[in-house]
Design a protein around this motif. Structure first.
Motif, PDB file in Angstrom:
ATOM      1  N   UNK A   5      50.496  35.798  18.981  1.00 14.61           N
ATOM      2  CA  UNK A   5      49.677  36.122  20.152  1.00 14.61           C
ATOM      3  C   UNK A   5      50.085  35.233  21.318  1.00 14.61           C
ATOM      4  N   UNK A   6      50.273  35.852  22.492  1.00 14.62           N
ATOM      5  CA  UNK A   6      50.636  35.115  23.698  1.00 14.62           C
ATOM      6  C   UNK A   6      49.445  34.303  24.186  1.00 14.62           C
ATOM      7  N   UNK A   7      49.731  33.189  24.860  1.00 19.65           N
ATOM      8  CA  UNK A   7      48.647  32.388  25.429  1.00 19.65           C
ATOM      9  C   UNK A   7      47.988  33.110  26.604  1.00 19.65           C
ATOM     10  N   UNK A   8      48.743  33.950  27.315  1.00 19.48           N
ATOM     11  CA  UNK A   8      48.223  34.775  28.402  1.00 19.48           C
ATOM     12  C   UNK A   8      48.885  36.137  28.306  1.00 19.48           C
ATOM     13  N   UNK A   9      48.128  37.208  28.517  1.00 20.49           N
ATOM     14  CA  UNK A   9      48.737  38.543  28.451  1.00 20.49           C
ATOM     15  C   UNK A   9      49.693  38.796  29.612  1.00 20.49           C
ATOM     16  N   UNK A  10      50.574  39.755  29.410  1.00 21.90           N
ATOM     17  CA  UNK A  10      51.456  40.250  30.465  1.00 21.90           C
ATOM     18  C   UNK A  10      50.960  41.656  30.784  1.00 21.90           C
ATOM     19  N   UNK A  24      53.508  39.539  20.487  1.00 23.25           N
ATOM     20  CA  UNK A  24      54.914  39.866  20.285  1.00 23.25           C
ATOM     21  C   UNK A  24      55.126  41.298  19.799  1.00 23.25           C
ATOM     22  N   UNK A  25      54.298  41.772  18.894  1.00 22.04           N
ATOM     23  CA  UNK A  25      54.433  43.140  18.389  1.00 22.04           C
ATOM     24  C   UNK A  25      54.301  44.182  19.486  1.00 22.04           C
ATOM     25  N   UNK A  53      61.820  34.448  18.421  1.00 23.98           N
ATOM     26  CA  UNK A  53      60.445  33.939  18.385  1.00 23.98           C
ATOM     27  C   UNK A  53      59.724  34.436  17.133  1.00 23.98           C
ATOM     28  N   UNK A  54      59.965  35.682  16.759  1.00 21.19           N
ATOM     29  CA  UNK A  54      59.340  36.241  15.565  1.00 21.19           C
ATOM     30  C   UNK A  54      59.778  35.496  14.307  1.00 21.19           C
ATOM     31  N   UNK A  59      60.627  29.337  20.980  1.00 23.53           N
ATOM     32  CA  UNK A  59      59.203  29.207  21.312  1.00 23.53           C
ATOM     33  C   UNK A  59      58.590  30.533  21.777  1.00 23.53           C
ATOM     34  N   UNK A  60      57.421  30.828  21.253  1.00 25.33           N
ATOM     35  CA  UNK A  60      56.727  32.066  21.606  1.00 25.33           C
ATOM     36  C   UNK A  60      56.473  32.144  23.106  1.00 25.33           C
TER      37      UNK A  60
END
Length: 98
Positions: A5-10, A24-25, A53-54, A59-60
Motif C-alpha cells: 500500500x502506498x503512503x499516499x494515493x496517486x 502496487x497491485x 518493489x513487489x 523501495x515502495x
C-alpha cells in the motif's frame, strides 16, 4: 511480506472518472491496460520499478514516485493538494467564537 500500500494515493485522470491508485497491485493493473504501441522506455522503467518493489528489492515509495512521474508525463496526473476537512473546519470556527 511487506505491505504494497502506498503512503499516499496517486490520482489518475481517466476518460470519465478519476481513478485512485492506492497500492502496487492497482498500479500494475493500470500499467497492464497501457496501449502496447505506447510502451516506451519510460513505461518499461516504471514497470521494472514496480516489479522490483513487489520483490522487496526497491523501495515502495520510490516505485510510487516513478509511477506518479509516468502518469504525469502522460498528462493524466491529478494533483489533489488539499482536501477540506469540513468537520474540522466547523470545530475551528467554534473555537474563535467561545
Amino acid at each position: 511480506m511487506a505491505s504494497s500500500r502506498f503512503d499516499h494515493p496517486v490520482y489518475v485522470r481517466r476518460k470519465h472518472f478519476i481513478e485512485e491508485i492506492t497500492e502496487l497491485g492497482e498500479a500494475f493493473d493500470f500499467l497492464e491496460e497501457w496501449p502496447e504501441e505506447s510502451r516506451d522506455l519510460a513505461y518499461e522503467t516504471v514497470v521494472r520499478a514496480c516489479r522490483e518493489a513487489a520483490c522487496g528489492r526497491f523501495p515502495l515509495n520510490a516505485a510510487r514516485q516513478n509511477f506518479q512521474c509516468f502518469v504525469k508525463r502522460a498528462g493524466m496526473l491529478i494533483e489533489i493538494e488539499d482536501v477540506p476537512n469540513f468537520a474540522g473546519a466547523a470545530s475551528n470556527r467554534n473555537i474563535g467564537n467561545a
